[in-house]
Design an enzyme around this catalytic site. Structure first.
Site, PDB file in Angstrom:
ATOM      1  N   ARG A   1       5.114 -12.756   9.683  1.00 20.59           N
ATOM      2  CA  ARG A   1       5.733 -11.695   9.503  1.00 20.59           C
ATOM      3  C   ARG A   1       7.133 -11.532  10.181  1.00 20.59           C
ATOM      4  NH1 ARG A   1       2.176  -7.534   9.251  1.00 20.59           N
ATOM      5  NH2 ARG A   1       3.299  -5.888   9.534  1.00 20.59           N
TER       6      ARG A   1
ATOM      7  N   LYS B   1       4.253   0.670   9.587  1.00 23.43           N
ATOM      8  CA  LYS B   1       4.322   1.991   9.033  1.00 23.43           C
ATOM      9  C   LYS B   1       3.780   3.041   9.637  1.00 23.43           C
ATOM     10  CE  LYS B   1       3.023   0.215   4.947  1.00 23.43           C
ATOM     11  NZ  LYS B   1       2.443   0.060   3.510  1.00 23.43           N
TER      12      LYS B   1
ATOM     13  N   GLU C   1       0.968  -1.364   0.032  1.00 29.90           N
ATOM     14  CA  GLU C   1       0.057   0.164  -0.014  1.00 29.90           C
ATOM     15  C   GLU C   1       0.991   1.314  -0.022  1.00 29.90           C
ATOM     16  OE1 GLU C   1      -2.647   0.292   3.366  1.00 29.90           O
ATOM     17  OE2 GLU C   1      -3.606   2.330   2.831  1.00 29.90           O
TER      18      GLU C   1
HETATM   19  P1  ATP Z   1       2.726  -2.358   7.980  1.00 24.02           P
HETATM   20  O1  ATP Z   1       2.197  -3.239   9.174  1.00 24.02           O
HETATM   21  O2  ATP Z   1       4.171  -1.991   8.302  1.00 24.02           O
HETATM   22  O3  ATP Z   1       1.820  -1.061   7.945  1.00 24.02           O
HETATM   23  P2  ATP Z   1       1.459  -3.418   5.879  1.00 24.02           P
HETATM   24  O4  ATP Z   1       1.253  -4.782   5.943  1.00 24.02           O
HETATM   25  O5  ATP Z   1       0.322  -2.699   6.263  1.00 24.02           O
HETATM   26  O6  ATP Z   1       2.684  -3.135   6.652  1.00 24.02           O
HETATM   27  P3  ATP Z   1       1.622  -3.333   3.009  1.00 24.02           P
HETATM   28  O7  ATP Z   1       2.159  -2.406   2.250  1.00 24.02           O
HETATM   29  O8  ATP Z   1       0.295  -3.713   3.054  1.00 24.02           O
HETATM   30  O9  ATP Z   1       1.805  -2.957   4.475  1.00 24.02           O
HETATM   31  O10 ATP Z   1       2.625  -4.445   2.899  1.00 24.02           O
HETATM   32  C1  ATP Z   1       3.017  -5.007   1.680  1.00 24.02           C
HETATM   33  C2  ATP Z   1       3.160  -6.554   1.577  1.00 24.02           C
HETATM   34  O11 ATP Z   1       4.281  -6.542   2.746  1.00 24.02           O
HETATM   35  C3  ATP Z   1       2.073  -7.128   2.148  1.00 24.02           C
HETATM   36  O12 ATP Z   1       2.010  -8.690   1.399  1.00 24.02           O
HETATM   37  C4  ATP Z   1       2.360  -7.631   3.743  1.00 24.02           C
HETATM   38  O13 ATP Z   1       1.939  -8.925   4.145  1.00 24.02           O
HETATM   39  C5  ATP Z   1       3.894  -7.586   3.490  1.00 24.02           C
HETATM   40  N1  ATP Z   1       4.371  -7.315   5.109  1.00 24.02           N
HETATM   41  C6  ATP Z   1       4.456  -6.156   5.723  1.00 24.02           C
HETATM   42  N2  ATP Z   1       5.192  -6.131   6.862  1.00 24.02           N
HETATM   43  C7  ATP Z   1       5.724  -7.470   6.691  1.00 24.02           C
HETATM   44  C8  ATP Z   1       6.689  -7.919   7.703  1.00 24.02           C
HETATM   45  N3  ATP Z   1       7.041  -7.303   8.709  1.00 24.02           N
HETATM   46  N4  ATP Z   1       7.298  -9.343   7.437  1.00 24.02           N
HETATM   47  C9  ATP Z   1       6.778  -9.966   6.225  1.00 24.02           C
HETATM   48  N5  ATP Z   1       6.091  -9.163   5.339  1.00 24.02           N
HETATM   49  C10 ATP Z   1       5.388  -8.000   5.413  1.00 24.02           C
HETATM   50 MG    MG Z   2      -1.514  -4.148   4.629  1.00 25.35          MG
END
Ligand code: ATP
Ligand code: MG
Length: 578
Positions: A262, A272, A37
Site C-alpha cells: 500500500r 479512513k 468500502e
Molecule cells: P483504509 O485503511 O484507509 O481504511 P481500506 O483498505 O479499509 O483503507 P477500502 O475501501 O477497503 O479501504 O479500500 C479499497 C481498495 O483500496 C482496497 O483494494 C485497498 O486495498 C486499496 N487501498 C486502500 N488503502 C490503500 C493504500 N494506502 N495504498 C494502496 N491501496 C490502498
Molecule cells: Mg478495506
C-alpha cells in the site's frame, strides 16, 4: 515491441498478467475491479489502487468494475458512495455500466452458505465474540474446537435459516467455516462467515439481519463478476488461503488474488479510521478540507488528476512496504502547474506605494496598460494588459527600512524593478503615530518602461542595474480577495510515530488566512477551480465555496487556496542525494 508498449509501466503484477495472457489463462481475458468500502472518502492511497486496477484494464484491453464492498451496514452511507464515484471519475476512469455492490449478491451468498453447510463445510456456532477469540488461540498457540463444531447439518441449516429470519439477537450466533483450528494461519481457524446484526443497510434496508464477513463476501463477489486478477494490498496476503478455500469448496469460477504494497505518504495519514476522526472532531473543515489527503481535499487544493496519475506511475508497484516522501508529490505538482498555470500578480500583504512623479489625476481613459506575459513556459497562452497608476501596492515583505545584508529588494534610497513596468526608487517612508510604516513614496523612471527586459537600463558603458524585480498591483484597479495559505497537516514526517497519538502531531500552522489581499483585475473572471501562479508566491486555485472558515460569508470576495509554494524542496533533496 512498439513505442507505446515500451513506455508502459513494468511491475510484477503486469508481468503475471502478461504470462497469464500468453498461457491463455482465463481465455486471455483481463478483468479487474476496484472494491472500496463506502465508509469514508477516498484518499491518495486509494488512487494508487484505482490507477493500478483501471490502468491495467486499459493497457490490456480488459475491463475494470467499480464494486462497493458494502457488507457492514453500521458504517456505510450513500454520501460515501456518491463521493467515491465522483473521485474515480475525476481521476479520469470509467467503469461504464459496471457499478456493482456486494449487497446485490446477498441472496446468492446466502445460497452459497447453505451449500457449504450441506457439504459439512460450515456450521452455526453459539460462542460469543469473546469466546470465539479465546478459542482461536494465538500465533504461537493452536486453537480449540468450538463445542458446536460437529452439529448435524440439518440442525445447522435450521439455525442458519432462523438467523436470517431474525429469531436471534445480535452477537448470539455466527456461521463459521469448518476448516482447521490447528492451522498455522489464524485466518483458517474456522473464520466467521456471517454475523447477526439487526441494522438497516443503506441499500437493502431491513431485508437482512445477517451480514457476510469480508473474506467470505469478497472472493465470491470476484467470482460472480468473473474477475481474473483480484489485486489487493499486502495485509490480505495471509487471507489468500481463505480466499482460495471458499472458492475451491464451492467449486466455482476462481479468480487469482495478487497483493501489492500500500502507499504510505510522509506528513499525512492514509487510514479512513484516522481521517474520519479529523473530520468528526473538527480538526479540519470536512472531508474535502484542502489539507486532507483525500481526493476531494486534494482536488479542492488545486491538484490536477494528471499529477495524481503521474505520481502513481512514478511510485510504481512493489511487494514491500515503504513510505513515499510528500516532496515527490509536490515536485510533480509544480512540474504540471508550471506548464498549465496562467501567471498573475497578487499582493498578499499590501503596502501602499505612491509614485510621486507619476502624473496625478490621470483621466480614466489614459490609464497606462502594460503588457504582461501569461506563461513564459507556453507562449501560446499569450499576453494580457495590467493597469499601472500612481498608487500601487507591493508586498510588505519586499520592503525593509534597514535592509540586512542579503536583502536586495526595496529599501530607502534603493531602486528596484516593478515587473512589466518601471524602475522605482524609494525616496520617503511614511509612518503612523505608532511608528508603523503605512506608505512609501517612490519615484519612477519613464525610460525604464516595460516588457520582460533585463535588470538594467542604459548603454553598455552607462548601465544602471537593479537587483530585484517585485510584483505589484494598481491600488484603484485591484480586487480584494481572501487567500488561504496551507501547509502540511502534520508537523512531523511520521505522525504519531513518537507521540503514539497522531493528533498530537497536527501542525498548528497548517492554515493561515489572509483577508485583505489585492489581486490584479484580470482575476475578476476567475472561476471555481481555476489555477494561477501568483508571481513569486506559488500556485493558487479558486475555492469552490467562498464562504469563510466559520461558515460566514466573505462578502463576495473570491477565495484562493494556496496549492503549493514555488519552493522546490524535492529538487534540493535530489541535488543533495546526488
Ligand atoms: P483504509 O485503511 O484507509 O481504511 P481500506 O483498505 O479499509 O483503507 P477500502 O475501501 O477497503 O479501504 O479500500 C479499497 C481498495 O483500496 C482496497 O483494494 C485497498 O486495498 C486499496 N487501498 C486502500 N488503502 C490503500 C493504500 N494506502 N495504498 C494502496 N491501496 C490502498
Ligand atoms: Mg478495506
Amino acid at each position: 515491441m512498439n513505442m507505446e508498449e515500451k513506455e508502459r509501466p513494468v511491475d510484477f503484477i503486469r508481468e503475471i498478467i502478461r504470462e497469464d495472457i500468453k498461457n491463455n489463462k482465463y481465455g486471455g481475458r483481463v478483468h479487474t475491479r476496484f472494491p472500496p468500502e463506502p465508509n469514508g472518502y477516498l484518499h491518495i492511497g486509494h488512487a494508487k489502487s484505482i490507477c493500478l486496477n483501471f490502468g491495467i484494464a486499459e493497457e490490456f484491453k480488459g475491463l475494470c468494475n467499480l464494486r462497493f464492498d458494502d457488507t457492514n451496514p453500521t458504517k456505510e452511507e450513500q454520501e460515501y458512495v456518491d463521493s467515491i464515484k465522483e473521485d474515480v471519475r475525476w481521476l479520469g476512469f470509467d467503469w461504464q455500466e459496471r457499478e456493482y455492490y456486494a449487497s446485490d449478491y446477498f441472496e446468492k451468498l446466502y445460497e452459497y452458505a447453505v451449500e457449504l453447510i450441506k457439504k459439512g463445510s460450515a456450521y452455526v456456532c453459539d460462542l460469543s465474540a469473546d469466546e470465539i477469540r479465546d478459542y482461536r488461540g494465538t500465533l504461537t498457540e493452536i486453537g480449540k474446537d468450538s463445542p458446536y463444531r460437529n452439529r448435524p447439518f440439518e440442525e445447522n441449516l435450521g439455525l442458519f435459516e432462523r438467523m436470517r429470519k431474525g429469531e436471534f439477537p445480535d452477537g448470539s450466533r455466527t456461521l463459521r467455516a469448518k476448516i482447521d483450528m490447528r492451522s498455522g494461519n489464524i485466518n483458517m481457524r474456522d473464520p466467521v462467515m456471517y454475523r447477526i446484526l439487526h441494522a438497516e443497510h443503506h441499500r437493502t434496508g431491513n431485508k437482512w439481519c445477517i451480514y457476510p464477513m469480508y473474506d467470505y463476501a469478497h472472493c465470491l463477489s470476484d467470482s460472480i463478476e468473473g474477475i481474473t486478477h483480484s489485486i489487493c494490498t499486502l495485509e490480505f496476503e495471509d487471507h489468500r488461503p481463505l480466499y482460495d478455500w471458499f472458492l475451491d469448496q464451492l467449486g466455482v469460477y476462481h479468480p487469482q488474488q495478487i497483493e501489492f504494497a500500500r502507499l504510505n505518504l510522509s506528513r499525512t495519514v492514509l487510514s479512513k479510521r484516522k481521517l474520519i476522526q479529523l473530520v468528526q472532531e473538527g480538526h479540519v473543515s470536512g472531508w474535502d478540507d484542502p489539507r486532507m489527503p483525500t481526493l476531494s481535499g486534494i482536488r479542492r487544493r488545486g491538484y490536477t488528476p494528471e499529477t495524481i496519475r503521474n505520481f502513481c506511475d512514478r511510485i510504481g508497484v512493489a511487494k514491500k512496504d515503504s513510505t513515499v516522501d510528500m516532496a515527490l508529490l509536490e515536485y510533480l505538482l509544480r512540474e504540471d502547474l508550471n506548464k498549465r498555470a496562467q501567471r498573475v500578480m497578487a499582493v498578499l500583504k499590501p503596502l501602499r506605494v505612491v509614485i510621486i512623479n507619476y502624473p496625478e489625476n490621470q483621466p480614466e481613459n489614459q490609464i497606462e496598460e502594460l503588457d504582461a506575459i501569461n506563461n513564459p513556459e507556453d507562449p501560446g497562452m499569450g499576453t494580457r494588459k495590467v493597469p499601472f497608476s500612481r498608487v500601487l501596492y507591493i508586498e510588505q515583505d519586499d520592503f525593509r527600512e534597514e535592509p540586512p545584508k542579503e536583502f536586495f529588494r526595496l529599501a530607502p534610497g534603493r531602486e528596484v524593478r516593478l515587473r512589466y513596468a518601471y524602475f522605482i526608487k524609494c525616496v520617503d517612508v511614511i509612518k503612523d503615530k505608532s511608528g508603523k510604516i503605512i506608505e512609501l513614496h517612490c519615484t519612477y523612471d519613464p525610460a525604464t518602461r516595460g516588457g520582460d527586459s533585463p535588470l538594467w537600463v542604459g548603454s553598455s558603458t552607462d548601465r544602471r542595474k537593479v537587483k530585484a524585480t517585485l510584483h505589484w498591483v494598481s491600488a484603484s484597479h485591484s480586487i480584494e480577495a481572501e487567500v488561504r495559505l496551507y501547509d502540511h497537516l502534520f508537523a512531523v514526517p511520521d505522525p504519531g510515530e513518537e507521540t503514539g497519538d497522531f493528533k498530537k502531531d497536527l501542525n498548528p500552522e497548517s492554515l493561515v488566512i489572509l483577508r485583505s489581499c489585492m489581486v490584479e483585475p484580470y482575476l475578476a473572471a476567475a472561476k471555481s477551480g481555476d489555477i494561477y501562479q501568483f508571481e513569486r508566491q506559488g500556485y493558487f486555485c479558486v475555492d469552490p465555496d467562498s464562504s469563510l472558515w466559520d461558515g460566514s460569508s466573505t462578502g463576495g470576495k473570491t477565495v484562493f487556496n494556496r496549492t503549493t509554494t514555488l519552493r522546490d524542496t524535492w529538487a534540493k533533496i535530489e541535488k543533495r542525494l546526488k
